[in-house]
Structure formats: structure tokens, C-alpha cells
Design an enzyme around this catalytic site. Structure first.
Site, PDB file in Angstrom:
ATOM      1  N   GLU A 147       0.809  -1.210   0.000  1.00 21.84           N
ATOM      2  CA  GLU A 147       0.000   0.000   0.000  1.00 21.84           C
ATOM      3  C   GLU A 147       0.846   1.264   0.000  1.00 21.84           C
ATOM      4  OE1 GLU A 147      -1.866  -1.061   3.683  1.00 21.84           O
ATOM      5  OE2 GLU A 147      -0.897   0.633   4.656  1.00 21.84           O
ATOM      6  N   CYS A 189       3.475   8.395   0.877  1.00 24.09           N
ATOM      7  CA  CYS A 189       4.135   7.490   1.806  1.00 24.09           C
ATOM      8  C   CYS A 189       4.180   6.126   1.129  1.00 24.09           C
ATOM      9  CB  CYS A 189       3.279   7.456   3.074  1.00 24.09           C
ATOM     10  SG  CYS A 189       3.761   6.213   4.245  1.00 24.09           S
ATOM     11  N   CYS A 200       6.753  -6.983   7.360  1.00 19.02           N
ATOM     12  CA  CYS A 200       7.943  -6.466   8.023  1.00 19.02           C
ATOM     13  C   CYS A 200       8.410  -7.482   9.054  1.00 19.02           C
ATOM     14  CB  CYS A 200       7.651  -5.128   8.712  1.00 19.02           C
ATOM     15  SG  CYS A 200       9.137  -4.404   9.460  1.00 19.02           S
ATOM     16  N   CYS A 242       7.458  -4.628  15.592  1.00 22.07           N
ATOM     17  CA  CYS A 242       7.141  -3.641  16.630  1.00 22.07           C
ATOM     18  C   CYS A 242       5.726  -3.944  17.128  1.00 22.07           C
ATOM     19  CB  CYS A 242       7.248  -2.223  16.080  1.00 22.07           C
ATOM     20  SG  CYS A 242       8.893  -1.874  15.425  1.00 22.07           S
ATOM     21  N   CYS A 284       2.508  -2.093  15.678  1.00 18.85           N
ATOM     22  CA  CYS A 284       2.417  -1.826  14.239  1.00 18.85           C
ATOM     23  C   CYS A 284       1.707  -2.940  13.486  1.00 18.85           C
ATOM     24  CB  CYS A 284       3.835  -1.634  13.682  1.00 18.85           C
ATOM     25  SG  CYS A 284       3.880  -1.387  11.906  1.00 18.85           S
ATOM     26  N   CYS A 296       0.335   2.492   8.786  1.00 16.20           N
ATOM     27  CA  CYS A 296       0.880   1.572   7.811  1.00 16.20           C
ATOM     28  C   CYS A 296       0.403   0.138   8.004  1.00 16.20           C
ATOM     29  CB  CYS A 296       2.391   1.566   7.955  1.00 16.20           C
ATOM     30  SG  CYS A 296       3.058   3.185   8.227  1.00 16.20           S
TER      31      CYS A 296
HETATM   32  N1  SAH Z   1       9.931   0.598   9.346  1.00 14.68           N
HETATM   33  C1  SAH Z   1      10.163   1.995   9.331  1.00 14.68           C
HETATM   34  C2  SAH Z   1       9.271   2.739   8.365  1.00 14.68           C
HETATM   35  C3  SAH Z   1       7.828   2.313   8.291  1.00 14.68           C
HETATM   36  S1  SAH Z   1       6.850   2.640   9.699  1.00 14.68           S
HETATM   37  C4  SAH Z   1      10.034   2.568  10.732  1.00 14.68           C
HETATM   38  O1  SAH Z   1       9.617   1.837  11.611  1.00 14.68           O
HETATM   39  O2  SAH Z   1      10.412   3.715  10.916  1.00 14.68           O
HETATM   40  C5  SAH Z   1       6.638   4.411   9.593  1.00 14.68           C
HETATM   41  C6  SAH Z   1       6.268   5.043  10.891  1.00 14.68           C
HETATM   42  O3  SAH Z   1       4.907   4.717  11.252  1.00 14.68           O
HETATM   43  C7  SAH Z   1       7.134   4.600  12.051  1.00 14.68           C
HETATM   44  O4  SAH Z   1       7.539   5.677  12.843  1.00 14.68           O
HETATM   45  C8  SAH Z   1       6.197   3.688  12.771  1.00 14.68           C
HETATM   46  O5  SAH Z   1       6.598   3.506  14.086  1.00 14.68           O
HETATM   47  C9  SAH Z   1       4.881   4.395  12.614  1.00 14.68           C
HETATM   48  N2  SAH Z   1       3.712   3.601  12.981  1.00 14.68           N
HETATM   49  C10 SAH Z   1       3.547   2.271  12.869  1.00 14.68           C
HETATM   50  N3  SAH Z   1       2.343   1.896  13.349  1.00 14.68           N
HETATM   51  C11 SAH Z   1       1.723   3.014  13.783  1.00 14.68           C
HETATM   52  C12 SAH Z   1       0.464   3.284  14.385  1.00 14.68           C
HETATM   53  N4  SAH Z   1      -0.403   2.315  14.624  1.00 14.68           N
HETATM   54  N5  SAH Z   1       0.174   4.580  14.704  1.00 14.68           N
HETATM   55  C13 SAH Z   1       1.042   5.581  14.422  1.00 14.68           C
HETATM   56  N6  SAH Z   1       2.243   5.383  13.858  1.00 14.68           N
HETATM   57  C14 SAH Z   1       2.596   4.116  13.541  1.00 14.68           C
HETATM   58 FE1  SF4 Z   2       8.337  -2.717  10.755  1.00 14.71          FE
HETATM   59 FE2  SF4 Z   2       6.219  -1.410  11.654  1.00 14.71          FE
HETATM   60 FE3  SF4 Z   2       8.372  -1.651  13.201  1.00 14.71          FE
HETATM   61 FE4  SF4 Z   2       8.472  -0.035  11.055  1.00 14.71          FE
HETATM   62  S1  SF4 Z   2       7.179   0.210  12.852  1.00 14.71           S
HETATM   63  S2  SF4 Z   2      10.002  -1.577  11.696  1.00 14.71           S
HETATM   64  S3  SF4 Z   2       7.137  -1.185   9.643  1.00 14.71           S
HETATM   65  S4  SF4 Z   2       7.052  -3.364  12.465  1.00 14.71           S
END
Ligand code: SAH
Ligand code: SF4
Length: 361
Positions: A95, A116, A123, A127, A130, A344
């Protein structure tokens, strides 16, 4: 289905295309013509490159693929944030999100249209908050699949984007070579011609790759997903912190900042009762001061099946005020359209689940 032995022509750098054409005995101006068809006129087949001789078009088609990126769904309307769900040639879903002119992001002027984009299918970093990691990791995106997201959104929208953030699904620095290839195409005059300062890569904190990025000549911006200001809190929500703890991460950031002579941004999602205490704010002040970093606070977007939630508005403002009182350049994203701007990975997850339930054939 794409022939896996061949690569998509949009993965190539100018010099590589030049090399191929030289090998075919073609005059040097052909490479400019082809780049023009790909990135300016944006045709979707070799056949449509009408100023090339027929024989060359046929020859290119035997050497390279022209992969499709099919739009499966678009959510949102013209003036709001819009989410695009794409199907790759191998059936995987990714996406992209188009954020309209009004929301000022990452210190850029507010008249920018930001896209974006994703760098991986799923991934591997898991995290806890996420959606992207919920179904694990499938594969890296190739350079053409990264670039194609921008082309497809622009074509659908009939409007250029002028700011690119690598904040979709996946960890960009874990797909370093393809991401760098894509960035060179996005940045180049013969490609999309988007200035390096309008390209931001976000990382969850892969310290060695941050150093590697610092050694690359291109002056793109870096955002680091901190989300916890002490190891105790960060390790709780980001497993990567057990491999590269905060000190290891910050020292890689020091290296980046010194080499690039550039400010970086810390992204900090605010999650209720998890990382939003006054103590976390105070620790964050120290890190931001050490690096002269900007801080971008993002109220957490809830994800179905996950227990986390965003703090109250008062709590968010309090956290912001602690940073500001200490002279840190901090912003709090107060976005509208919470549902569509869902973070995301969520759209893909939803569609994957529906697919399993046979809603999508
Ligand atoms: N993997 C990279 C880039 C993709 S995530 C990273 O982690 O930086 C992009 C951003 O979206 C990151 O800062 C991530 O922590 C944030 N993100 C992920 N899930 C989220 C959520 N549910 N609400 C707000 N931000 C979120
Ligand atoms: Fe992966 Fe989501 Fe963590 Fe970014 S925030 S590294 S996309 S699991």
C-alpha cells in the site's frame, strides 16, 4: 505473470541502460528516449515507445519485463488522505498513502503533496504496536516496485507529488540496495526529478545501516522511529532495541548527523500509559538535544486486535509542552481523518483477511 529471470526495466539506473544499449549497438541518444518514455511520458509497454525502431522494441521486450502494479482499492476522497492498495505481479499486496497539501509534515512547507510508500511486503521487525509486522515478512520490494507506487498514484490522480516518505510497510534500511536504487531513480533528472531534500527515509533504528546511509552521497532526510526514550520502555514495544539499544542507535545517529551536516527527525508515537510519561519526555529532551534533532510526535492510530491506544489530547499537549519548554523543536500531528490515515499496513491486513474469507476472489 512476470518472468523471474528478467528484471523490470524500471529497476535500471541510467548507466546500466546505457550499457545495455551500447551492447545492442544502439546510438547513445536512445537511452534518453527510453528514460523519457518511462518517467516522463509513462507508457506501459515497449510497444508504445513509438520513436524506437520496431526491432529494438522487440529486443527490449526479450531482455526486460514491464511489470504491472494493479490498483485493488482506493480509500478516501480527493481532498483527504487517500490510501492505495496495490497488487504486485506475484499477487502480493502493498500500500501507499497520498497525503494532501494541507498537512505540514516533517518541517516541509505545507503546500506539498506527500506520498508514503512501502519498501517490503510485511515487516520482520515486529514492533508491538504496528500492523505491518502482524503477518510477518514476505519479501523485499524491488526498485521498480518502489518507484512504481509513485508513478501509479500520480497517474491515477493526474497530479504530481513533490514529497516522498519511506514510511509505508516495511523497514527501508533492511532492503538497502533496492531502496537506494529506487531513490536514485526518484531523485535523478532523467527519472522522477524529485529533490533529495524532499525524500525522507524512516527507520526503526538499524544502527549499522544508518552509518552506511551516512556514507552514501545522496542528501536525503532521515527520520528515526524512537517511540521510547529509555531502553526499558523502547525494548517493550520495539524488539529491535534489544539488538541495537538506544546508545548504539544514538551513536549511529551522531555519525549520520556529523557526516551529512544535516538535522534528523525523531518520530515518537504517543501511546497511552506506555511511553507518554513526563519522565519519557525528559529523557527524550536529552536525546534530541544531543543530536539537535527535531521531534515529530504522532498520536497512536489504533490497530484492530492490538491493545494500544492514544493518550488524551491533554496528555499529548503536556508531552509536547515539556519538549518545547526545553527548547526542542517539536511538533504534534493533529491530523483529521484518523480512520483513513490509519497507520501503515492496516489496509493490506484488512484485505488479506477478507481474501481469506473468500470475499475477494
Ligand atoms: N519501518 C520503518 C518505516 C515504516 S513505519 C520505521 O519503523 O520507521 C513508519 C512510521 O509509522 C514509524 O515511525 C512507525 O513507528 C509508525 N507507525 C507504525 N504503526 C503506527 C500506528 N499504529 N500509529 C502511528 N504510527 C505508527
Ligand atoms: Fe516494521 Fe512497523 Fe516496526 Fe516499522 S514500525 S520496523 S514497519 S514493524
Amino acid at each position: 505473470m512476470a518472468d523471474t529471470a528478467k528484471i523490470d526495466i524500471k529497476s535500471l539506473q541510467f548507466e546500466e541502460l546505457q550499457e545495455t544499449l551500447r551492447g545492442l549497438g544502439e546510438p547513445s541518444y536512445r537511452v534518453g528516449q527510453i528514460a523519457d518514455w518511462l518517467y516522463k511520458k509513462r507508457v506501459e509497454s515497449f510497444e508504445n515507445m513509438t520513436n524506437l525502431p520496431h526491432a529494438l522494441r522487440a529486443q527490449l521486450a526479450t531482455l526486460f519485463t514491464f511489470d504491472r502494479l494493479e490498483i485493488v482499492r482506493v480509500l478516501g476522497s480527493r481532498d483527504t488522505t487517500r490510501k492505495f492498495l496495490f497488487r504486485l505481479a506475484d499477487g502480493n499486496l502493498i500500500e501507499s498513502v497520498l497525503i494532501p497539501a494541507s498537512s505540514a509534515l516533517y518541517g516541509e512547507k505545507s503546500d506539498r503533496r506527500t506520498i508514503c510508500i512501502s519498501t517490503q511486503v510485511g515487516c520482520a521487525y515486529g514492533c508491538k504496536f504496528c500492523a505491518s509486522g502482524l503477518d510477518g515478512f514476505s519479501r523485499n520490494l524491488r526498485a521498480n516496485e518502489i518507484v512504481h507506487q509513485i508513478l501509479a498514484v500520480e497517474n491515477q490522480n493526474d497530479e504530481k507529488v513533490d514529497n516522498i516518505v519511506f514510511m509505508g510497510m516495511g523497514e527501508p534500511l533492511a532492503n538497502f540496495d533496492n531502496v537506494m536504487r529506487a531513490i536514485r531513480i526518484i531523485n535523478a533528472r532523467w527519472g522522477l526529478g524529485i529533490g533529495a531534500r524532499h525524500i525522507t527515509v524512516s527507520t526503526s533504528g538499524l544502527a549499522p545501516q544508518i552509518r552506511k546511509l551516512a556514507d552514501e552521497p545522496v542528501q536525503i532526510r532521515l527520520a528515526v522511529s524512537l517511540h521510547g526514550a529509555t531502553d526499558e520502555v523502547r525494548s517493550q514495544i520495539m524488539p529491535i532495541n534489544r539488538r541495537y539499544n538506544i546508545e548504539t542507535l544514538l551513536s549511529a545517529c551522531d555519525y549520520y548527523v556529523t557526516h551529512k551536516k544535516q538535522r534528523l527527525t525523531f518520530e515518537y508515537i504517543l501511546i497511552a500509559d506506555t511511553n507518554d510519561s513526563d519522565e519519557q519526555a525528559a529523557a527524550l529532551v536529552k536525546h534530541a538535544r544531543r543530536l539537535n534533532a527535531k521531534v515529530n510526535l504522532i498520536p497512536y492510530n489504533t490497530v484492530e486486535d492490538l491493545p494500544w491506544s492514544r493518550p488524551s489530547r491533554t496528555r499529548q499537549e503536556k508531552f509536547l509542552s515539556i519538549l518545547r519548554a526545553q527548547g526542542i523543536a517539536a511538533t504534534l500531528r493533529r491530523e483529521k481523518g484518523h480512520d483513513i490515515e490509519a497507520a501503515c499496513g492496516q489496509l493490506r491486513l484488512q484485505t488479506d483477511r477478507e481474501k481469506r474469507q473468500q470475499i475477494i476472489a
